[in-house]
Design a protein around this motif. Structure first.
Motif, PDB file in Angstrom:
ATOM      1  N   SER A 110       1.056  -1.328   0.064  1.00 18.29           N
ATOM      2  CA  SER A 110       0.182   0.427  -0.405  1.00 18.29           C
ATOM      3  C   SER A 110       0.481   1.507  -0.085  1.00 18.29           C
ATOM      4  O   SER A 110       1.198   2.241  -0.661  1.00 18.29           O
ATOM      5  N   ALA A 111       1.972   0.938   0.479  1.00 17.48           N
ATOM      6  CA  ALA A 111       2.834   2.445   1.147  1.00 17.48           C
ATOM      7  C   ALA A 111       3.301   2.821  -0.602  1.00 17.48           C
ATOM      8  O   ALA A 111       3.667   3.157  -0.883  1.00 17.48           O
ATOM      9  N   CYS A 112       3.866   1.478  -1.157  1.00 15.40           N
ATOM     10  CA  CYS A 112       4.599   1.928  -2.276  1.00 15.40           C
ATOM     11  C   CYS A 112       3.585   2.085  -3.410  1.00 15.40           C
ATOM     12  O   CYS A 112       4.337   3.406  -3.730  1.00 15.40           O
ATOM     13  N   ARG A 113       2.480   1.673  -3.727  1.00 13.23           N
ATOM     14  CA  ARG A 113       1.573   2.352  -4.533  1.00 13.23           C
ATOM     15  C   ARG A 113       1.365   3.805  -4.636  1.00 13.23           C
ATOM     16  O   ARG A 113       1.059   4.256  -5.284  1.00 13.23           O
ATOM     17  N   PHE A 114       0.729   4.328  -3.041  1.00  5.38           N
ATOM     18  CA  PHE A 114       0.612   5.754  -2.357  1.00  5.38           C
ATOM     19  C   PHE A 114       1.867   6.497  -2.926  1.00  5.38           C
ATOM     20  O   PHE A 114       1.872   7.294  -3.818  1.00  5.38           O
ATOM     21  N   THR A 115       3.381   5.731  -2.650  1.00  6.66           N
ATOM     22  CA  THR A 115       4.179   6.473  -3.110  1.00  6.66           C
ATOM     23  C   THR A 115       4.540   7.530  -4.625  1.00  6.66           C
ATOM     24  O   THR A 115       4.851   7.862  -4.780  1.00  6.66           O
ATOM     25  N   ILE A 116       4.424   5.942  -5.048  1.00  9.29           N
ATOM     26  CA  ILE A 116       4.414   6.000  -6.866  1.00  9.29           C
ATOM     27  C   ILE A 116       2.989   7.327  -7.358  1.00  9.29           C
ATOM     28  O   ILE A 116       3.678   8.341  -7.922  1.00  9.29           O
ATOM     29  N   ASP A 117       2.493   6.831  -7.356  1.00 10.01           N
ATOM     30  CA  ASP A 117       1.209   7.348  -7.055  1.00 10.01           C
ATOM     31  C   ASP A 117       0.983   9.161  -6.940  1.00 10.01           C
ATOM     32  O   ASP A 117       1.066   9.557  -8.111  1.00 10.01           O
ATOM     33  N   GLU A 118       1.266   9.050  -5.740  1.00 10.89           N
ATOM     34  CA  GLU A 118       1.700  10.336  -5.721  1.00 10.89           C
ATOM     35  C   GLU A 118       2.976  11.509  -5.885  1.00 10.89           C
ATOM     36  O   GLU A 118       2.616  12.481  -6.797  1.00 10.89           O
ATOM     37  N   LEU A 119       4.593  10.462  -6.124  1.00 12.95           N
ATOM     38  CA  LEU A 119       5.144  11.037  -7.029  1.00 12.95           C
ATOM     39  C   LEU A 119       4.830  11.552  -7.933  1.00 12.95           C
ATOM     40  O   LEU A 119       5.176  12.845  -8.718  1.00 12.95           O
TER      41      LEU A 119
END
Length: 136
Positions: A104-113
């Motif tokens: 979840s944190a990985c997906r959030f990070t790339i999406d927000e980046l």
């Protein structure tokens, strides 16, 4: 670790940094330059960034992800400059006690980046070029 690099990203080195014994889940996302987009042949990509602002935004983003998803560590490395087909453009490593939080944190990070960090991508096609804005 948060970094903007004008040299190739060493994914192996990123993984070597992952030695947290509390982290049972480790997720690695690698974004590579592909040879096509929206039906057009891509020759290469060119990335530009506003380094100080990008690094601040990445730090804010990592702090938010760590807080929201209870992860141990997040490393984000993004390339700048000219990247050929197959080159690694971005790598994100997330360590967490459990896999669900890490994913979840990985997906959030790339999406927000992609949405918020001042890093701009120009796609060079066989028949022209264009700057890319985030697409929903």
């Amino acid at each position: 670790m948060i970094a903007l690099l004008d040299q190739p990203i060493d994914v192996g080195r990123l993984l070597e940094r992952c030695a947290d014994p509390a982290a049972g889940g480790l997720v690695l996302f690698v974004g590579r330059v592909r040879d096509h987009t929206h039906g057009r042949a891509v020759v290469r990509l060119e990335y530009e960034a506003y380094p100080s602002m990008a690094e601040r935004e990445l730090a804010r983003l990592v702090a938010e992800a760590k807080s929201r998803f209870e992860v141990e560590a997040i490393d984000v490395v993004h390339r700048t400059g000219v990247l050929e087909i197959g080159a690694v453009a971005v790598a994100i490593v997330v360590q967490a006690a459990h896999r669900d939080a890490a994913f979840s944190a990985c997906r959030f990070t790339i999406d927000e980046l992609k949405k918020t960090v001042p890093i701009w991508k120009k796609e060079i096609f066989a028949d022209g070029e264009e700057w890319v804005s985030p697409r929903p």
